[in-house]
Design a protein around this motif. Structure first.
Motif, mmCIF file in Angstrom:
data_model
loop_
_atom_site.group_PDB
_atom_site.id
_atom_site.type_symbol
_atom_site.label_atom_id
_atom_site.label_comp_id
_atom_site.label_asym_id
_atom_site.label_seq_id
_atom_site.Cartn_x
_atom_site.Cartn_y
_atom_site.Cartn_z
ATOM 1 N N MET A 196 -0.944 61.654 -13.702
ATOM 2 C CA MET A 196 -0.891 60.174 -13.799
ATOM 3 C C MET A 196 -0.367 59.753 -15.184
ATOM 4 S SD MET A 196 -1.442 57.139 -12.547
ATOM 5 C CE MET A 196 -2.110 57.548 -10.968
ATOM 6 N N ILE A 197 -1.099 60.205 -16.255
ATOM 7 C CA ILE A 197 -0.664 59.878 -17.621
ATOM 8 C C ILE A 197 -0.442 61.192 -18.378
ATOM 9 C CG2 ILE A 197 -1.271 58.694 -19.783
ATOM 10 C CD1 ILE A 197 -3.269 56.989 -18.096
ATOM 11 N N GLN A 198 0.759 61.369 -18.922
ATOM 12 C CA GLN A 198 1.047 62.581 -19.703
ATOM 13 C C GLN A 198 1.684 62.182 -21.034
ATOM 14 O OE1 GLN A 198 3.275 64.040 -16.177
ATOM 15 N NE2 GLN A 198 2.464 66.049 -16.775
ATOM 16 N N LEU A 199 1.109 62.684 -22.112
ATOM 17 C CA LEU A 199 1.641 62.388 -23.445
ATOM 18 C C LEU A 199 2.061 63.713 -24.084
ATOM 19 C CD1 LEU A 199 -1.239 60.037 -24.712
ATOM 20 C CD2 LEU A 199 0.736 59.400 -23.362
ATOM 21 N N PHE A 200 3.293 63.759 -24.566
ATOM 22 C CA PHE A 200 3.818 64.981 -25.193
ATOM 23 C C PHE A 200 4.237 64.685 -26.624
ATOM 24 C CE2 PHE A 200 4.808 65.311 -20.642
ATOM 25 C CZ PHE A 200 4.154 66.486 -20.333
ATOM 26 N N ASP A 201 3.618 65.383 -27.563
ATOM 27 C CA ASP A 201 4.031 65.342 -28.978
ATOM 28 C C ASP A 201 4.156 63.903 -29.490
ATOM 29 O OD1 ASP A 201 4.777 66.528 -31.376
ATOM 30 O OD2 ASP A 201 6.915 66.284 -30.916
ATOM 31 N N LEU A 202 3.179 63.091 -29.164
ATOM 32 C CA LEU A 202 3.280 61.656 -29.449
ATOM 33 C C LEU A 202 2.868 61.318 -30.886
ATOM 34 C CD1 LEU A 202 4.081 59.340 -27.521
ATOM 35 C CD2 LEU A 202 1.664 58.788 -27.377
ATOM 36 N N SER A 203 3.764 60.635 -31.592
ATOM 37 C CA SER A 203 3.465 60.221 -32.976
ATOM 38 C C SER A 203 3.805 58.754 -33.162
ATOM 39 C CB SER A 203 4.321 61.007 -33.976
ATOM 40 O OG SER A 203 3.997 62.357 -33.908
ATOM 41 N N LYS A 204 3.061 58.122 -34.055
ATOM 42 C CA LYS A 204 3.357 56.740 -34.430
ATOM 43 C C LYS A 204 2.840 56.504 -35.847
ATOM 44 C CE LYS A 204 4.577 52.439 -33.554
ATOM 45 N NZ LYS A 204 5.952 52.079 -33.193
ATOM 46 N N ARG A 205 3.692 55.874 -36.646
ATOM 47 C CA ARG A 205 3.288 55.555 -38.025
ATOM 48 C C ARG A 205 3.464 54.057 -38.256
ATOM 49 N NH1 ARG A 205 2.963 59.834 -41.589
ATOM 50 N NH2 ARG A 205 3.273 58.454 -43.371
ATOM 51 N N TYR A 206 2.572 53.472 -39.020
ATOM 52 C CA TYR A 206 2.737 52.095 -39.502
ATOM 53 C C TYR A 206 2.811 52.178 -41.015
ATOM 54 C CZ TYR A 206 1.130 50.813 -34.836
ATOM 55 O OH TYR A 206 1.001 50.696 -33.472
#
Lengths: 297, 219
Positions: free
Chosen positions: B1-11
């Motif tokens: 259903m939900i798959q996240l791969f190598d997820l990055s986020k910067r603020y």
């Protein structure tokens, strides 16, 4: 889909209702702009009509020298009656001319009593059949008449026609420029109103996007809002113009000749054109606002 | 259903998510927890397509959000309900209108919109308050309106960001019962919370985030 169309209109009307002051002010400004444009069209249309009516019947005034002998006048009279295509030939004596002037001036004719001797010349007024029906050269006839002894001056309607047509060309050009500026003005007004409503509804826009509304689902009510605003402005301007026309047409306006001018309202096609134009300007204004100030990311 | 791969986020200098990998199956009930600033809200917003990742991919029902068109993202959002921490209700619309808005955007006929909205308001216990405006409601009632709006079009996934953050313990229990009921209908539920009360005795998967990393994933 039918339900959705109603939804968009309902939303647009609701938006107008919620920001009624802004919209009323905006529509008022649109009305003022379109009223100027409409008044110009009305005036220009009537001028054109009058000119066409006047130009279709060639008329000529032959002014006689004071103290002309009966023999010379008979000679002029018979020459006029020999002209092809004449409808009416009327002799106006000096006294008749003065009486006609007094009649035209009405209550303000008092000062004419001071004019002694009567300065107005006797004349012949010649009206030809419609210009389409006869082929007469007014210039040639004028020259012929002016060469006669006892004729002071000859004036014919086409001289005025040419001058007025030249004037109307200038008026038309000025009208195009004013019209274009007023259209820009309407677009500017609508753009700013829609910009304001977009700003006031930014939270709603955000939520609509969060629940999966497409861009156009969110934008369409704003577009309709501009459209309704333009249409309402155009409609109100036409109404105001019509009321002004009714007030003006109740009065007899004399400009050329002894008969009052026939003042007509804008043709239906022009009314439709103004409504269409105002609606389109409303849509263009809202599209500009949507394009520039809509952030639905 | 939900798959996240190598997820990055910067603020700016702050790392919200740091190369995380995660899979949430269909019909799961998941808590995402961690201290403030751990990346819980960012994670939920990314699953919702409201934030773009700096690196990595998000797959929802095998649809890659990096490659999805804007119009398809709109359609996908109709299948993901989101309950916001600040409710995001429109104060100039009634309870009914606030909920119905999620159905109106789908182009559903107004008759069906009315029927479904009434049903959902009954489900969350707000049938009697449908004509009220949000500002006249209590915090718990506002939260239930937000939940009703999120579930009214039967989403496949329900995301809730601190849904009980402003509620007292009794109301928290009510809201959690509501989420359990929705989950029992087959909806995948992901709740971000830092409430110990909520997590105590939870018999479901708990994902712990710390400084943008998954520091725990327990059943």
């Amino acid at each position: 889909m039918r339900g959705l169309r109603f939804y968009f209109f309902r939303q647009a009307l609701l938006n107008i209702k919620r920001n009624i002051t802004v919209h009323v002010l905006s529509i008022g400004t649109i009305v003022a702009s379109l009223l100027i444009l409409g008044a110009f069209l009305l005036l220009f249309g009537n001028l054109n009509n009058w000119l066409r009516q006047w130009g279709s019947a060639l008329s000529m005034s032959v002014y006689l020298k004071d103290g002309i002998s009966a023999y010379k006048r008979d000679k002029i009279d018979s020459l006029l009656r020999g002209l092809p295509g004449t409808r009416t030939i009327r002799y106006i004596s000096k006294d008749d001319a003065m009486n006609e002037l007094k009649g035209a001036l009405g209550d303000e004719a008092g000062f004419l009593k001071e004019l002694r001797p009567n300065p107005l010349p006797a004349s012949y007024e010649v009206i030809f059949e419609d210009r389409q029906a006869v082929t007469v050269d007014p210039e040639k006839i004028s020259r012929q008449l002016e060469s006669l002894d006892g004729v002071e001056e000859v004036q014919h309607s086409t001289q005025w026609l040419t001058r007025i047509e030249g004037f109307l060309d200038v008026v038309r050009l000025v009208g195009y420029i004013i019209g274009a500026l007023l259209c820009l003005c309407v677009v500017f007004i609508v753009t700013n109103t829609i910009k304001l409503t977009i700003h006031l509804r930014r939270k709603e826009i955000e939520i609509l996007k969060l629940v999966g509304a497409t861009d156009w689902f969110v934008k369409l009510p704003f577009m309709l809002e501009g459209m309704i605003e333009g249409l309402a402005g155009g409609g109100a301007a036409i109404l105001a113009l019509f009321l002004t026309y009714l007030a003006l047409s109740a009065k007899e306006i004399y400009l050329i000749g002894p008969a009052p001018l026939n003042f007509v309202f804008l043709p239906t096609a022009y009314v439709a054109l103004i409504l269409l134009l105002s609606t389109m300007l409303g849509v263009v204004g809202s599209l500009i606002a949507i394009g520039r100030f809509f952030d639905v990311s | 259903m939900i798959q996240l791969f190598d997820l990055s986020k910067r603020y700016g200098p702050h790392t919200a998510l740091n190369h995380i990998h995660l899979k949430i199956g269909k019909g799961e009930f998941v808590f995402v927890t961690g201290p403030s600033g751990a990346g819980k809200t960012t994670l939920l917003r990314m699953i919702f397509g409201a934030e773009k990742p700096a690196t990595g991919h998000i797959l929802i029902n095998a649809i890659n959000l990096n490659r999805i068109s804007r119009s398809n993202l709109d359609l996908l959002r109709r299948k993901i309900g989101f309950v916001f921490q600040d409710f995001k209700l429109l104060s100039n619309k009634t309870v009914f209108e606030n909920v119905a808005i999620a159905l109106e955007v789908t182009g559903l006929p107004s008759k069906s919109v009315k029927k479904k909205t009434h049903q959902t308001l009954r489900l969350v216990g707000l049938a009697e308050r449908e004509k009220a405006y949000p500002l006249s409601l209590s915090g718990g009632e506002q939260q239930r309106v937000a939940i009703a709006r999120a579930i009214v079009n039967d989403p496949l996934i329900l995301l809730a960001d601190e849904p009980t953050g402003n509620l007292d313990p009794d109301l928290t229990l009510d809201i959690m019962t509501l989420f359990r009921n929705i989950h029992q209908h087959g909806t995948t539920v992901v709740i971000a919370t830092h409430s110990r009360q909520l997590l105590a005795g939870a018999d479901c998967r708990i994902i712990v985030l710390h400084q943008g990393n998954i520091s725990g994933d327990t059943w």
